[in-house]
Design a protein around this motif. Structure first.
Motif, mmCIF file in Angstrom:
data_model
loop_
_atom_site.group_PDB
_atom_site.id
_atom_site.type_symbol
_atom_site.label_atom_id
_atom_site.label_comp_id
_atom_site.label_asym_id
_atom_site.label_seq_id
_atom_site.Cartn_x
_atom_site.Cartn_y
_atom_site.Cartn_z
ATOM 1 N N TYR B 134 -66.336 -119.441 84.136
ATOM 2 C CA TYR B 134 -67.578 -118.964 83.522
ATOM 3 C C TYR B 134 -67.454 -117.522 83.079
ATOM 4 C CZ TYR B 134 -69.914 -123.086 85.490
ATOM 5 O OH TYR B 134 -70.296 -124.361 85.802
ATOM 6 N N ASP B 135 -68.198 -117.177 82.041
ATOM 7 C CA ASP B 135 -68.310 -115.793 81.581
ATOM 8 C C ASP B 135 -68.955 -114.956 82.696
ATOM 9 O OD1 ASP B 135 -68.893 -113.455 80.357
ATOM 10 O OD2 ASP B 135 -69.795 -114.327 78.578
ATOM 11 N N ASP B 137 -70.846 -112.441 82.821
ATOM 12 C CA ASP B 137 -72.212 -111.961 82.698
ATOM 13 C C ASP B 137 -73.225 -113.086 82.536
ATOM 14 O OD1 ASP B 137 -71.789 -109.363 83.143
ATOM 15 O OD2 ASP B 137 -72.145 -108.670 81.103
ATOM 16 N N THR B 138 -72.859 -114.288 83.009
ATOM 17 C CA THR B 138 -73.808 -115.396 82.983
ATOM 18 C C THR B 138 -74.076 -115.845 84.412
ATOM 19 O OG1 THR B 138 -72.077 -117.068 82.913
ATOM 20 C CG2 THR B 138 -72.866 -116.228 80.797
ATOM 21 N N ASP B 218 -75.465 -121.004 81.909
ATOM 22 C CA ASP B 218 -75.242 -120.136 80.742
ATOM 23 C C ASP B 218 -76.274 -119.027 80.613
ATOM 24 O OD1 ASP B 218 -73.067 -121.714 79.964
ATOM 25 O OD2 ASP B 218 -74.406 -123.148 78.989
ATOM 26 N N THR B 219 -77.276 -118.990 81.491
ATOM 27 C CA THR B 219 -78.304 -117.943 81.410
ATOM 28 C C THR B 219 -77.648 -116.572 81.509
ATOM 29 O OG1 THR B 219 -79.871 -119.410 82.484
ATOM 30 C CG2 THR B 219 -80.443 -117.085 82.442
ATOM 31 N N ARG B 220 -78.051 -115.681 80.600
ATOM 32 C CA ARG B 220 -77.365 -114.379 80.513
ATOM 33 C C ARG B 220 -77.985 -113.348 81.458
ATOM 34 N NH1 ARG B 220 -73.325 -114.689 77.481
ATOM 35 N NH2 ARG B 220 -72.988 -112.527 78.033
ATOM 36 N N LEU B 221 -77.197 -112.296 81.727
ATOM 37 C CA LEU B 221 -77.585 -111.267 82.687
ATOM 38 C C LEU B 221 -78.974 -110.686 82.409
ATOM 39 C CD1 LEU B 221 -76.826 -109.552 85.105
ATOM 40 C CD2 LEU B 221 -75.583 -108.015 83.611
ATOM 41 N N ASP B 222 -79.260 -110.364 81.136
ATOM 42 C CA ASP B 222 -80.566 -109.783 80.791
ATOM 43 C C ASP B 222 -81.703 -110.664 81.259
ATOM 44 O OD1 ASP B 222 -79.643 -107.522 79.516
ATOM 45 O OD2 ASP B 222 -79.285 -108.614 77.654
ATOM 46 N N GLU B 223 -81.532 -111.975 80.998
ATOM 47 C CA GLU B 223 -82.600 -112.910 81.327
ATOM 48 C C GLU B 223 -82.732 -113.048 82.847
ATOM 49 O OE1 GLU B 223 -83.718 -117.401 79.993
ATOM 50 O OE2 GLU B 223 -82.158 -116.367 78.833
ATOM 51 N N ARG B 261 -72.568 -102.700 84.645
ATOM 52 C CA ARG B 261 -72.678 -102.605 83.188
ATOM 53 C C ARG B 261 -73.041 -101.181 82.783
ATOM 54 N NH1 ARG B 261 -77.133 -106.313 80.422
ATOM 55 N NH2 ARG B 261 -78.371 -104.902 81.694
#
Lengths: 457, 457
Positions: B134-135, B137-138, B218-223, B261
């Protein structure tokens, strides 16, 4: 954990547009803000004019207003609260966690703070006063006063009933364990979830509690970070000088404070003191930036005086003027890299002020390699561009030496500033740049003066 | 919560010295490291030579070594693990949380990673492989695979027994609620502590569970940051595309990723890509810094070519050379302030790429005020210093215009870079400086060319 995932708001573009298009109708605006995610709502709120922002906040439910305030950067929240009527401010404030309340009240001016506190119940007002007296980067400043607190003689059954009770809003304790004090409030123990579930309901807490790890209200952020790194706890109880349990420091509060410190440092390096946001008044943003820029202009004049002293050399070899900004700029960049690495190692606790010599040894090694590499490169450029071999030698040698000087200063200066009690984030950059500018100009122009016979064709 | 506060180590100076003085005896060294706090131990470890560091790690208990690795910045941990024998690395790795394991394995080269994975049990190895895909930041990259997991038909009694069981290391779930899946692993519900304590022990979880808020892998860090801001949960369950529960994202993992980050961005602005620490090999530190500096030298040459084009003007009024670096440097500082504010607002989610025009309006207002103020100041300085009124006019006007240009570019460029998918932290600074250098030189020298009759006494 009772909300349904389907309640999570989507962020339709038309809602966002609605916010921007109709700021004159506070009710519609607050309905629109209500339907956004917290960070989208905050962005829309901050993009309004100060008056429209206040109108919108007045039309919002106190709960939503409190939520937005808790999300907002501290300075913005303080500004907004400062503009509200005291009774409205108190109504919103009452809905916040005690640590957030204390931060806001602590940064409002005395008169504004007192006006709001007088609208609150006596008990909460005096609690906020007490909390706001602590330094923000200590356990006292970070803790919340809401403690999941029991007496030694209380039974396991009482704790379980409290947890199960729908009346008590358990979530405001943010996952605390039950802390146990004696009749005078001295912290005596903590009960683990496992202990609570395996003991009889009639057992006293005294019989199952263990000795907790606790911190003093004066414990500093660095040490709190270390403790949370070393232990998986969600909170640590904080005691005063007499061992009385006065609050709980949450892991999340420490994490947030560490993040804020990192961001503030990164802003300070550009001379931005305090949290500038574009939603702040123009004159304030202008004045704050100018304060640092004006100091910087003085340093620039000092550096430029070196050039002024060598005007005769410059007049003889005008090509030198082409390379002066290049040498000072490149050295500044090299030095700033060293500053950034030291600042990071400082914040990670990997380096201390007394390690200055060790750091210098590490930096000068990089400086020698990079200085020689960059000096050769720029020397070659100067030679080929202007067709004067001696010019290449002067410029290359100046950059090589100035790079070594810059990384030495950049690596060590933040540590020295820290040792003498100055904030390295603010002063390192300007100090570094002034010295590397002066030295860069001096190296280029004094070498050129010596090499004059070979420079003038 | 069983440790006694008195067990917390003091950090006596002599222990620190012992570490530095006797690196040749790994056993004594590891005893000394054992007695330090995690961050002190890590600092001492990193200050050793690479060989001594390996020797010390081999002499440490795997538990302590794992603790230090979990503390270390990611790149350092990867470097250390890469130098260990695969069986020793596997032994230490097995003691880490699954998300830390996956980070380390993901950043090791393929052959190194496979050598270590083959030493682990098949089940954990394949779990680490899955997670490391996985990426970072997800939710998938941040989640831990350890889930406090139950079936719908399980009873409340079973959950309470599991919590109470001394066999099960409850702490590795980091305070998760019990998540409930159907027989195919699909996430169906979550049980609250209150639900568990108020229901009968014979009740099924199906009868008390509520629908959880969950995230996709897949939910991103910001969210994720937004969700944790909006809800007080300590963890959020993560599901794959089929709704199967595959892990839990802890609040602490999200907070750590956000902090990392922010720090990475601050380093990137100085051209430091990756986490440089002084404990890394010299050639690596040198090469990484040089890569960015060399690119910067090219930009500097482009800017300097503007000066070169006006050598005749410079030769006529040599005093101009004194002010060229000042104008470009001051504008660079103003522009960098605008970059820093935009980067911060980006990271807080207060501004989006489509807000570029709004940001520009806010910046140009500050730019006009500060440009006029700084222009007047430096114009006065130039006039009085060199005794030429027209020189003051040329320099002041150039700085005023260049300040307005610099804040415009500085405020907007990060947003434009973000929109075209570039990393604003890396490219904003060099782009800004090159343009403000070129424009600054051009303004000064072209105005001077026009004003020549009044400049030459």
């Amino acid at each position: 954990m009772t909300k349904d995932a389907s309640e999570l708001p989507e962020v339709p573009d038309q809602v966002t547009n609605q916010v921007a298009d109709e700021p004159e109708i506070p009710e519609q605006l607050s309905a629109a803000l209500n339907s956004l995610s917290p960070s989208d709502a905050l962005r829309e709120l901050l993009s309004l004019s100060p008056q429209a922002r206040l109108d919108a906040l007045l039309a919002l439910s106190p709960a939503l207003a409190a939520n937005l305030l808790a999300q907002a950067p501290n300075e913005t929240a303080v500004e907004i609260v400062g503009h509200l009527e005291p009774d409205r401010a108190a109504e919103i404030l009452a809905l916040l966690q005690s640590d957030v309340q204390a931060d806001l009240i602590g940064e409002l001016g005395t008169s504004g703070a007192e006006a709001i506190l007088s609208e609150l119940e006596f008990e909460s007002a005096s609690e906020i006063r007490r909390l706001s007296a602590y330094d923000g980067d200590t356990a006292g400043g970070l803790m919340m006063a809401e403690v999941f607190r029991f007496r030694e003689a209380d039974t396991v059954g009482k704790v379980l009933r409290d947890i199960a009770s729908a009346d008590d809003d358990f979530e405001r304790y943010r996952g605390q364990h039950p802390y146990i004090t004696d009749d005078n409030g001295h912290l005596k123990g903590v009960a683990s979830l496992r202990g609570l579930l395996t003991a009889k309901r009639s057992a006293t807490l005294q019989s199952i509690m263990t000795v907790p790890i606790s911190v003093s209200v004066d414990t500093r952020l660095d040490e709190l970070e270390d403790l949370f790194d070393a232990h998986p706890f969600l909170g640590l109880p904080a005691v005063d000088d007499f061992g009385v349990l006065v609050g709980v420091v949450a892991r999340s509060a420490v994490a947030e404070a560490v993040l804020e410190r990192a961001e503030t440092q990164s802003l300070k390096r550009q001379g931005l003191v305090g949290d500038e946001l574009r939603s702040m008044p123009l004159w304030l943003r202008s004045r704050r930036r100018l304060a640092w820029l004006s100091a910087n202009i003085v340093l620039n004049i000092i550096a430029a005086s070196v050039i002024s002293a060598y005007e005769a050399t410059l007049a003889a070899v005008i090509a030198l003027a082409v390379f002066l900004p290049m040498v000072s700029d490149m050295s500044g960049c090299s030095g700033n890299q060293a500053v950034a690495v030291t600042m990071r190692e400082l914040s990670l606790g990997l380096v201390r002020p007394i390690d200055a010599f060790r750091v210098w040894l590490k930096e000068i090694s990089v400086g020698v390699i990079n200085g020689i590499a960059l000096g050769l490169l720029i020397g070659l450029v100067a030679w080929l561009w202007k067709g004067i071999p001696a010019l290449g030698l002067v410029i290359g040698l100046a950059l090589a030496l100035n790079t070594m000087l810059a990384v030495s200063i950049g690596g060590v200066v933040p540590l020295l500033l820290k040792r003498i009690g100055q904030d390295p984030a603010v002063a390192s950059g300007p100090l570094l740049t002034t010295v590397t500018d002066m030295a860069g100009f001096f190296f280029v122009l004094s070498f050129a003066t010596v090499m004059m016979p070979w420079l003038v064709k």
